[in-house]
Scaffold this motif. Structure first.
Motif, PDB file in Angstrom:
ATOM      1  N   VAL A   1       0.805  -1.213   0.000  1.00 35.18           N
ATOM      2  CA  VAL A   1       0.000   0.000   0.000  1.00 35.18           C
ATOM      3  C   VAL A   1       0.843   1.269   0.000  1.00 35.18           C
TER       4      VAL A   1
ATOM      5  N   SER B   1       1.547   2.017  -3.439  1.00 39.40           N
ATOM      6  CA  SER B   1       0.335   2.285  -4.200  1.00 39.40           C
ATOM      7  C   SER B   1      -0.272   3.639  -3.874  1.00 39.40           C
TER       8      SER B   1
ATOM      9  N   TYR C   1      -1.430  -2.698  -9.045  1.00 43.29           N
ATOM     10  CA  TYR C   1      -1.292  -2.349  -7.635  1.00 43.29           C
ATOM     11  C   TYR C   1      -1.548  -3.595  -6.805  1.00 43.29           C
ATOM     12  N   ILE C   2      -0.650  -3.856  -5.888  1.00 43.52           N
ATOM     13  CA  ILE C   2      -0.890  -4.970  -4.975  1.00 43.52           C
ATOM     14  C   ILE C   2      -1.157  -4.397  -3.602  1.00 43.52           C
ATOM     15  N   PRO C   3      -2.352  -4.615  -3.065  1.00 41.82           N
ATOM     16  CA  PRO C   3      -2.636  -4.112  -1.725  1.00 41.82           C
ATOM     17  C   PRO C   3      -1.985  -5.000  -0.666  1.00 41.82           C
ATOM     18  N   GLY C   4      -2.129  -4.593   0.547  1.00 41.86           N
ATOM     19  CA  GLY C   4      -1.562  -5.374   1.644  1.00 41.86           C
ATOM     20  C   GLY C   4      -0.382  -4.643   2.217  1.00 41.86           C
ATOM     21  N   CYS C   5      -0.195  -4.836   3.498  1.00 38.44           N
ATOM     22  CA  CYS C   5       0.865  -4.054   4.130  1.00 38.44           C
ATOM     23  C   CYS C   5       1.650  -4.921   5.083  1.00 38.44           C
ATOM     24  N   PRO C   6       2.606  -5.658   4.629  1.00 39.89           N
ATOM     25  CA  PRO C   6       2.930  -5.916   3.226  1.00 39.89           C
ATOM     26  C   PRO C   6       2.020  -7.008   2.672  1.00 39.89           C
TER      27      PRO C   6
ATOM     28  N   GLU D   1      -8.935  -0.343  -0.196  1.00 44.29           N
ATOM     29  CA  GLU D   1      -8.054  -1.449   0.175  1.00 44.29           C
ATOM     30  C   GLU D   1      -6.603  -1.170  -0.185  1.00 44.29           C
ATOM     31  N   LEU D   2      -6.399  -0.170  -0.993  1.00 43.29           N
ATOM     32  CA  LEU D   2      -5.015   0.177  -1.296  1.00 43.29           C
ATOM     33  C   LEU D   2      -4.414   1.108  -0.252  1.00 43.29           C
TER      34      LEU D   2
ATOM     35  N   VAL E   1      -4.073  -3.507   6.914  1.00 48.48           N
ATOM     36  CA  VAL E   1      -4.451  -4.759   7.583  1.00 48.48           C
ATOM     37  C   VAL E   1      -3.954  -4.879   9.025  1.00 48.48           C
TER      38      VAL E   1
ATOM     39  N   PRO F   1      -5.401  -7.970  -6.123  1.00 52.42           N
ATOM     40  CA  PRO F   1      -4.695  -6.841  -6.733  1.00 52.42           C
ATOM     41  C   PRO F   1      -5.605  -6.122  -7.711  1.00 52.42           C
ATOM     42  N   SER F   2      -5.216  -4.919  -8.073  1.00 50.30           N
ATOM     43  CA  SER F   2      -6.051  -4.198  -9.018  1.00 50.30           C
ATOM     44  C   SER F   2      -5.164  -3.524 -10.055  1.00 50.30           C
TER      45      SER F   2
END
Lengths: 185, 183, 382, 401, 176, 513
Positions: free
Chosen positions: A101, A104, A127-132, E119-120, E124, E147-148
């Motif tokens: 994130v 992103s 874009y890959i979400p998540g942290c990490p 979500e970006l 979490v 992912p988007s």
């Protein structure tokens, strides 16, 4: 290019898909790893998740040889010019993956230091979400990018498309992409 | 915790001590600014104290308080295993403190960090540059009057920085309501 | 005419059919699949032909296609001409050396007889020797190989310099210094072998390794010159810039060394020539120390062990079988050595630059000189 | 120092030192450090370290968050061992609040902290191998780290950024089968530990690169504020866990490994030994811990149970006040320190009595070590930067804050 | 009390034999080769492959894994959330945007007309789940966030999040 | 003056002071629900019970007056026990409504529970259910379950507005607040009842569910609804004003403000002009500054300053007006001022004034009285007669009826140049050759002078929306573009110039945390 207009259509589509296939399965990567996400990037590349299976194994630390720029982790204003330069040094066709994130959108670092998403500096393809992100997410992102690459027109550098898209965004008056004060609208 | 260290400072530098306490197990002495290097050197070299390690230097910005800043030194003795916190008051107008880089190697960078973040200058520091931020940066971000989101991009970006209001309006709002945004 | 045609066929088969194939497959199988197995991974397997992963080989095709279509960047401040020819200077020598590598002895139109009493010499009875199984057969083959290998130094140095990047320059300097240093020990370590075999002709050398000590121990280079083998192997590793001597491309220090500024096919050529050089060194070691195409106890006229002689499948058939066995043995030895080099690569950490130099000049060189003296002494005594 | 080395060379033929910019985007510098090196051939005669390429405004963000919201930020300080940061911060705030946590919570913190330390050291040792070219050793170490992360994920719900610590306790108790899973992981870890020893410890190439490079003297280490494995490698036996025990470190047996020369090899050995010791500590903790509550019972600090929140106005009010106002920490300041993966992690916290910290300063061992790094690099070779920089184990998030 | 001792690390002395590189290279090779051949074993059971082939083989995440958010439902399938904004308050990343509206049902009174999670931006951390006083938001869907390709694909709105949701067992508001 | 000892602190207070105030003076907070300083004291909530030495019974602190030598304890065990008991009693029937209650965050019940109770529920029975979401008036909703019957609202309607709409009906645990039959809570100050309600029983319908109060940031400001200039807390979130809340000022508005005034915040967001427009084309400030300067120069050259009309508005702050004067006289060279502003409206004898412009008094001070300014009617006349060639207008309000306005707009066509500085898009802005966006009073700081002649400073709450700027900044920009710069960069420079006497107003200082 022009070449694609002289070939029969069946052939061009075949070629196109072949080239797409080749490109998507041979993604040499430049890991622009800065922060925590770098740890998950390592994990993704290591034995447990083995990103090598997708052909995206070989890290090339020279941007000239890389196809895929992973921006892994937070990019701050001190680092931003370097990222821009590395992107510009890469040879076409090139793709950019915003990993996590922070890359992103800046994530929860919404402050004086951090760039609010690398798409403020360079175009981003996925874009890959998540942290990490979990390695699974990374692989999902890679698959998404692969299908995007497969669909891209052959012999045509992706950046033309991207430039067009960007210009469209600017024109459409999306305030995220409007020019800063001092330029004509 | 005995108050040995506080007593030591109070005994030898009685004029310099403004306040002292040992709340929560942290022996703390609040000091005037000017003779700090002398005090620290004494603490370091005296055998009964032997504060040979500088744990941290930081600063606290008490906005609207006079004096506004405080520079905090945390000293530690590896051999005696005791710790002393020195708090030095610094005025906003004369925002300097004496440097102790010649006493501890670590002080060099710590002082640079405090300068970077709070704008407290250290007299006599040979290399007082920014350490975490970049040269072009104006202001000192950890001062309480520096806005959290006041970024200073280095790149001549084509696109402007995130405007949280507009982002919310564009992406979140179900329907554009009147007034607050552009056509 | 027929000879020219034959040469062309040989070049095609050896260089493109074997060397290039092995070298480029190595990029995949050796480098990626092998490392995967070592590291408890799977390795490339997602690119598929009609649903078959084929051990990941499609990935290598994908790499190739992608490389060809990638943009070729020549940095603005580089020396354009030198920057462009450097990959060629690296690539060509890596292939030219193959001209002298023998894959099999020459072919006899009659029947072959092996004479154990005469150092297992094979003679052609009722026919004549024809057509060596190498592109070129001439007497100073080893010298030729060395001469050509030396040229590739220029490629790396020029590439490093022409790129106008400090990392490239460091890489180029490292590689030229390293290659030149190790060529010395490489040559000297072979001097002992040359003394024993008394020839520079590689095929001849292999033939002489068919000899036996006491009819049971093959007189391979590794047996008569174990130290030289070890030295040559190390120097060879260094010469090909493989781990643990991969300092010119030490990716954690100087990014990618002299190939930092190369992209697209130029980069591919650089990479490929490295792998080709690896194979070439493996071939040289195989030829000089591991008996080349010789298979122990297998001769053109049957199997000989101690005093026994046995010809399975009849003499004519056996001759053909022995030819294939011998070519197979040569290929196998090369591949084994390549495999071993990769094994080393994935096991060992990297040397430091000065340590490589120390090793080359202070250890390998004295040892090879000592080896030379001892060999000379022994030969003189015998 | 730089001038001395440089002088004699100028006599012969004209040479010039080369200035080389290493980083920030360089494979060896983790993307967050820049060395401006003055090189004489391959010898480094001057090194100017620049950090801050990962400065994310940790302290500013903390000042704008409630006390609880700080936990995710601490995760991302030393992101290889987030739990140690979590607990270090929680301990600091608890000292300021003057509350005690239940004994089981302390056991859990000790266990999870040591597990996190395992992950930190495995990464450091493995990455050291990687950067020296021993890719396989790195991947074996990462296999171990994956196993450790599996355990962490099982308990905390995330692999890396756990946000598991809470003021006055931890987020959740250990899972029921934790001990069994640990037994399995322990076996695998020891196997990997042995393999790493086999691949590296006695290998001459490795030894040549590690021994005698990046030497740190104890005096300089202390003066520059080095702590943790790096300081211990010089023979100074300073370990917060030993000298100022917190959590349950006073209750368990363990060895503090120290070296004697302070070079890269000693740092490597100290880390390898600490892996063994961490395993030992975890074993003892699991053996001795007893069931009980994991959170403090102070309603002004710990969120009420969900059941009470759903069903009673009292619980609901309590919940709401803690959520939107934050935990009210009495005014004051405290410097609290724990032993993190890289050394002493200190938090200097100032509260003004509200739900948000007035100031949080983190004494990050990495930043302080980077301050003295040029002494270890200057005079060595270009390639020595790699093992030195690695055994220092600079972690960007912690260094640049 | 614990017994803490200081221990000197064992800094080995190399023998001459070890100095010749050979034994350690061989020892190292033995480790790698044994892995290599073990992994060539045709019997897949005996291999020591550590890899999870993710898209083909999906491993379940642990129970506590924090993944994609989901919005829980009431018994009648309506959203449980009452737009109290606790989650968006505690969210360090400020990624939850809620707009409240008047519900037709007076017993519910308030519900989110807009509930969007970026979500970006979400990190979490799970604080929103802890902060929720109604058991309305959870992160235990067992799925990770996808992912988007575009920035605005990652805005997950209420209906999308409700699709993942299930019935909540929690009782609300006392014995009423 | 009686002396009293509170928790061991001895203080001297004025005669007739209640214990609660005395404790506050001594620095001790006594919790209370029903007590409000502006209302009568019923002492019905029993939250403020304190222990007075010599009395066997606990005394309500809000009601008991101080006598000399009194020894009071507000923290003794008995008091604490009583407080817990009172809170528990109140909470028995309180619904679990925090998530849906607008009061959460500024609810006294929440504060006191955490501060004085913090014990778990012992309730094992059903809660009493009462009316919820009851529209007690056009602006206010009532929730019976949350009500703690402190009767502040009832007393407000009796004592402040004198309208007497509310009362308590039923008895015991069924008691509720209701209006008298046939009436509803519809007086002009009805939302004040929601303000003074210590819990979430009465809530504002306008603010309902808009934003949680703990997310709001508050800035001290002044209401612009009429010339009374009620002091307000301007509460905003994400750069939007969410509500106004009256700020205590005994000279102006005490604790109260009117309902109409509360809703004026909407003006700051409705239909804003956000970008400078040049004949309908959006430009940025740099370009528009140049364009304006060009046009002004041309008009001044062709027609001279005498035919230029300059309309000043009492909607603008003193600083804006000061710079308008400077700009018009020094830069443009015109003294042809006209007076704009809104038309008069309703008034009453409490707070609401007929003059709907917040700063007429200030304008008169800046321009030295209103006599020199021509009226809007005069402007219309001049326009129609064609004596004006150009018009510079601040704000688009003019005290016209609809017929006059139509005529005015038609008359605009003949102008050579019409420059408008305005907040809102309107028919006027559409006509303007140059429309320059200005920001609302929430986005800048300045001074208003109310009808009583009191100078009132207001602070900037957030950055200007879009590309709008305060009037005074537009003037300085334009003056620079016209090469006759008015050198002001910060608002305090303007203020220094305007009010040369060193007047230290603490309003502007940031409140320390």
């Amino acid at each position: 290019m022009g070449l694609e207009h002289q070939l029969p259509e069946v052939l061009t589509t075949r070629l196109e898909s072949a080239v797409g296939w080749a490109r998507k399965h041979s993604l040499f990567q430049y890991p622009f790893a800065t922060a925590c996400c770098g740890m998950e990037y390592m994990a993704t590349a290591s034995s447990r998740y083995d990103i090598a299976r997708f052909g995206a194994e070989i890290p090339r630390f020279s941007p000239r040889q890389a196809d895929l720029l992973w921006v892994v982790g937070t990019v701050n204003h001190k680092l931003a010019p370097f990222l821009r330069r590395i992107y510009e040094q890469m040879a076409e066709p090139k793709w950019v993956m915003a990993f996590g994130v922070c890359a992103s959108t800046g994530g929860f670092y919404d402050n004086y230091a951090t760039v609010q998403g690398i798409d403020k500096i360079i175009p981003v393809d996925c874009y890959i979400p998540g942290c990490p992100p979990r390695p699974e997410q990374v692989i999902d992102g890679l698959l998404a990018l692969q299908s995007k690459i497969q669909a891209e027109p052959w012999m045509k550098y992706a950046y033309e498309e991207k430039a067009k898209r960007r210009a469209e965004m600017e024109r459409s008056g999306n305030p995220l992409f409007t020019p800063i004060d001092g330029q004509e609208t | 915790m005995s108050k040995k260290l506080i007593d030591f400072v109070a005994k030898h530098f009685a004029d310099e001590v403004l306040d002292s306490h040992s709340r929560l197990g942290n022996d703390t002495v609040v000091l005037k600014r000017d003779r700090l290097p002398e005090i620290v050197e004494r603490l370091r070299d005296d055998e009964s104290t032997a504060m040979n390690m500088l744990r941290a230097i930081t600063s606290v910005d008490y906005l609207n308080r006079i004096p506004r800043f405080e520079v905090v030194y945390v000293l530690y003795s590896i051999s005696k295993k005791h710790m002393l916190t020195l708090r030095v008051v610094v005025e906003e107008e004369d925002c300097t403190a004496p440097s102790i880089h010649h006493l501890y190697g670590a002080a060099g960078w710590m002082e640079r960090e405090v300068w970077d973040m709070y704008g407290v200058e250290f007299d006599g520091h040979p290399d007082l540059r920014r350490v975490l931020l970049y040269e072009e940066f104006e202001g000192h971000p950890l001062r309480k009057d520096y806005a959290k989101q006041a970024s200073q991009p280095r790149l001549d970006l084509l696109v402007r920085e995130r405007d949280s209001v507009e982002e919310f309006n564009v992406f979140y709002k179900s329907k554009p309501s009147e007034g607050s945004r552009d056509s | 005419m027929a000879e020219i045609l034959l040469s062309v066929v040989k070049i095609a088969v050896i260089v493109f059919g074997f060397v290039m194939l092995v070298a480029s497959l190595m990029t995949l199988l050796g480098d990626r699949k092998q490392s995967a197995k070592i590291q408890n991974r799977i390795g490339p397997n997602q690119a598929r032909f009609f649903g078959f992963s084929l051990a990941g080989i499609p990935h290598f095709l994908a790499d190739g296609i992608k490389m060809i279509l990638k943009e070729n960047v020549t940095p603005a401040q580089s020396n354009k001409f030198l920057h462009t020819i450097a990959p060629g200077l690296v690539f060509v020598p890596a292939l030219v050396g193959w001209a002298v590598v023998p894959f099999m002895d020459h072919y006899c139109t009659g029947t072959v007889q092996t004479l154990p009493q005469m150092n297992y010499t094979e003679v052609c009875v009722g026919g004549e020797w024809k057509n060596y199984f190498s592109i070129m057969h001439f007497n100073s083959g080893l010298l030729f190989a060395f001469a050509i290998a030396a040229v590739s130094v220029y490629g790396a140095a020029i590439a490093g310099w022409a790129s106008n990047s400090k990392f490239s320059l460091l890489g180029g300097l490292r590689s030229s210094a390293q290659m030149i240093s190790y060529e010395v020990s490489m040559g000297l370590s072979l001097a002992g072998v040359l003394m024993i075999y008394g020839t520079l002709n590689l095929n001849e050398m292999v033939r002489m390794q068919g000899n036996m000590f006491g009819d049971w121990l093959p007189m391979w280079g590794v047996v008569v010159q174990p130290l030289a083998f070890f030295l040559f192997f190390l120097a060879g590793l260094a010469e090909t810039k493989r781990a643990p001597f991969d300092l010119p491309e030490d990716e954690s220090v100087i990014v990618a060394g002299y190939i930092t500024e190369y992209s697209s096919m130029k980069f591919a050529m650089m990479q490929l020539s490295e792998y080709a050089a690896t194979v070439f060194i493996a071939a040289l070691i195989a030829v000089i120390f591991l008996g080349g195409w010789q298979v122990p106890y297998v001769y053109a006229d049957g199997i000989r062990f101690l005093d026994n002689h046995w010809v399975p499948f009849g003499e004519d058939a056996w001759y053909w079988i022995s030819i294939f066995l011998r070519i197979g043995a040569m290929v196998f030895k090369i591949l084994f050595l390549v495999w071993l080099q990769f094994m080393m690569r994935w096991t060992l950490p990297r040397f430091r630059y000065d340590q490589v130099m120390t090793l080359g000049w202070k250890i390998l060189l004295p040892l090879s000189i000592a080896n030379l003296f001892v060999t000379a002494l022994v030969l003189a005594i015998l | 120092m730089a001038e001395d080395i440089y002088q004699p060379l100028d006599q012969d033929i004209h040479t010039e030192p080369m200035i080389l910019q290493m980083g920030p985007s360089h494979p060896a510098t983790h993307g967050t450090v820049r060395f401006t090196l003055t090189l004489d051939g391959e010898k480094v005669i001057k090194c100017d370290t620049e950090v801050g390429y990962l400065h994310r405004g940790f302290e500013k963000e903390c000042e704008n968050s409630t006390w609880t919201q700080v936990f995710p930020y601490t995760d991302r300080l030393n992101y290889v061992s987030p739990l140690l940061n979590n607990f270090g911060y929680a301990l600091a705030v608890e000292r300021l609040l003057e509350i005690e946590v239940p004994e089981r919570c302390n056991w859990i913190r000790t266990i999870m902290g040591e597990i996190s330390r395992l992950s930190d050291h495995l990464t450091c040792v493995g990455a050291g191998g990687l950067e020296l070219g021993a890719m396989t050793a790195f991947l074996y170490a990462l296999e171990g780290r994956e196993l450790v992360w599996d355990l962490i994920e099982e308990v905390t719900g995330a692999r890396l950024t756990v946000s598991y610590g809470r003021i006055g306790g931890v987020k959740d108790d250990l899972t029921e089968d934790f001990a069994d899973r640990w037994a399995y992981t322990r076996g695998r870890l020891q196997e990997i530990h042995a393999n790493t020893h086999k691949l590296l410890t006695r290998n001459r190439i490795f030894l040549d690169r590690m021994q005698g490079t990046g030497v740190l003297t104890p005096e300089m280490g202390i003066s520059y504020g080095y702590t943790g494995p790096v300081l211990r490698s010089t023979g100074v036996d300073y370990d917060v866990r030993k000298d100022h025990p917190y959590f349950m470190y006073g209750e368990v047996d363990f060895d503090v490994p120290v070296g004697d020369t302070g070079d890269n090899y000693d740092r490597y050995l100290v880390r390898m030994e600490e892996i063994t010791q961490s395993i030992r500590i975890i074993d003892q903790c699991l053996e001795r811990m007893e069931p009980g509550p994991v959170n403090s019972d102070d309603p002004r600090v710990v969120l009420p149970e969900k059941e009470k929140v759903y069903n009673s106005i009292e619980g609901m009010i309590n919940h709401f006040k803690i959520i939107f106002e934050g935990i009210q920490v009495p005014p004051g300041e405290v410097y609290s320190y724990t032993e993190a993966g890289n050394g002493e992690l200190g938090f200097y916290i100032v509260s003004n009595g509200t739900g948000k910290p007035w100031k949080i300063h983190v004494r990050s061992p990495s930043l302080i070590m980077m301050g003295g790094l040029h002494h270890l690099i200057e005079g060595g070779l270009l390639a020595d930067i790699i093992p030195t920089f690695d055994t220092i184990n600079m972690i960007g998030g912690e260094c640049d804050k | 009390m614990g017994n803490v001792t200081v221990k000197n690390v064992d800094r080995i002395k190399q023998t001459l034999w070890e100095k010749s590189y050979i034994p350690e290279i061989l020892r190292g090779l033995s480790v790698t080769t044994s892995h290599f051949f073990r992994n060539l074993n045709p019997n897949k059971e005996k291999r020591t492959i550590f890899t999870r082939e993710y898209p083909e083989v999906i491993t379940e995440y642990p129970e506590r894994y924090r993944g994609l958010h989901r919005l829980m439902l009431r018994d009648d399938g309506q959203v449980r959330c009452v737009a109290c904004m606790c989650c968006s308050t505690i969210c360090p990343a400020d990624c939850i945007h809620i707009e409240a509206g008047e519900h037709d049902d007076p017993t519910i009174e308030k519900y989110p007309t807009v509930f969007v999670i970026d979500e970006l931006r979400c990190i979490v951390c799970g604080l929103c789940v802890e902060a929720c006083p109604c058991d309305a938001i959870r992160m235990d869907s067992g799925r990770h966030i996808p992912p988007s390709l575009e920035r605005d694909e990652a805005f997950f709105d209420r209906d999308l999040l409700m699709e993942l949701g299930g019935l909540s067992e929690a009782k609300q508001g006392g014995q009423r | 003056m009686p002396k009293v000892t509170i928790n061991g602190t001895e203080i001297e207070v004025e005669k007739g002071t209640t214990l609660l105030r005395a404790a506050a003076q001594a620095g001790y907070e006594v919790p209370h629900f029903c007590y409000h300083p502006a209302l009568s004291i019923p002492a019905n909530c029993r939250m403020c019970l304190v222990e007075v030495e010599g009395n066997w019974k606990l005394q309500p602190a809000c009601y008991s007056e101080v006598t000399d030598g009194m020894v009071v304890n507000t923290k003794s065990d008995r008091v604490v026990k009583a407080q817990k008991a009172v809170l528990e009693f109140i909470l028995v029937n309180h619904p679990v409504d925090c998530p849906i209650c607008d009061q959460a965050g500024e609810c006294k019940l929440q504060d006191y529970y955490m501060a004085y109770d913090a014990q778990e529920s012992r309730l094992r029975t059903e809660k009493q259910s009462k009316v919820k979401v009851f529209p007690i008036g056009p602006e206010v909703l009532y929730d019976g379950e949350r009500c703690i019957l402190c009767t502040r609202c009832v007393r407000f309607c009796e004592e402040i507005t004198g309208t007497n709409e509310l009362t308590i009906v039923q008895r015991g645990d069924s008691a509720e607040i209701r209006t008298f039959p046939g009436r509803e809570l519809d007086n002009d100050y009805s939302v004040c009842t929601a303000d003074i309600c210590p819990v979430g029983a009465l809530t504002s319908r306008d603010f309902r569910f808009k934003c949680r109060v703990w997310l709001l940031s508050s800035t001290d400001s002044v209401c612009t609804g009429c010339s009374r200039g009620c002091n307000i807390h301007l509460e905003h979130f994400r750069n939007e004003i969410q509500r106004y809340r009256p700020r205590y000022n005994p000279q102006v508005n005490d604790y109260w403000m009117c309902d109409a005034g509360r809703l004026t915040y909407k003006e700051a967001h409705e239909d804003r002009l956000l970008r400078p427009m040049n004949n309908g084309v959006q430009l940025n400030w740099h370009a528009v500054g140049e364009a304006t300067a060009d046009k002004l120069r041309r008009v001044l050259k062709d027609d001279g300053a005498a035919t230029m009309a300059f309309v000043v508005s009492p909607q603008a702050s003193c600083e804006d007006l000061f710079l308008a004067r400077e700009f018009a006289t020094k830069v443009l060279g015109t003294t042809n001022f006209y007076l704009g502003g809104k038309a008069d409206g309703d008034s009453d004898d409490f707070l609401i004034e007929a003059d709907k412009n917040p700063n007429r008094e200030g304008l008169s001070q800046v321009f030295g009285g209103l006599d020199d300014l021509k009226t809007a009617v005069q402007l219309l006349q001049d326009l129609e007669e064609g004596t004006l060639s150009s018009l510079y207008m601040m704000e688009s309000h003019l005290p016209f009826d609809s017929g006059e306005r139509t005529r005015f707009i038609d008359a605009l066509d003949q102008l050579d140049l019409f420059i408008l500085q305005a907040q809102h898009r309107s028919d006027l802005a559409a006509k303007a050759h140059l429309a320059l966006p200005t920001c609302s009073h929430a986005e800048t700081s300045g001074t208003f002078v109310n009808s009583q002649g009191i100078h009132q400073r207001f602070d900037q709450a957030f950055a200007p929306h879009g590309q709008s700027l305060p009037h005074w900044q537009i003037f300085t920009r334009l003056s620079k573009a016209l090469d006759a710069p008015l050198e002001y960069t910060f608002v305090h420079q303007v203020q220094k110039e305007m009010f040369p006497a060193p007047e230290e107003e603490d309003d502007a200082a940031q409140p320390a945390e």
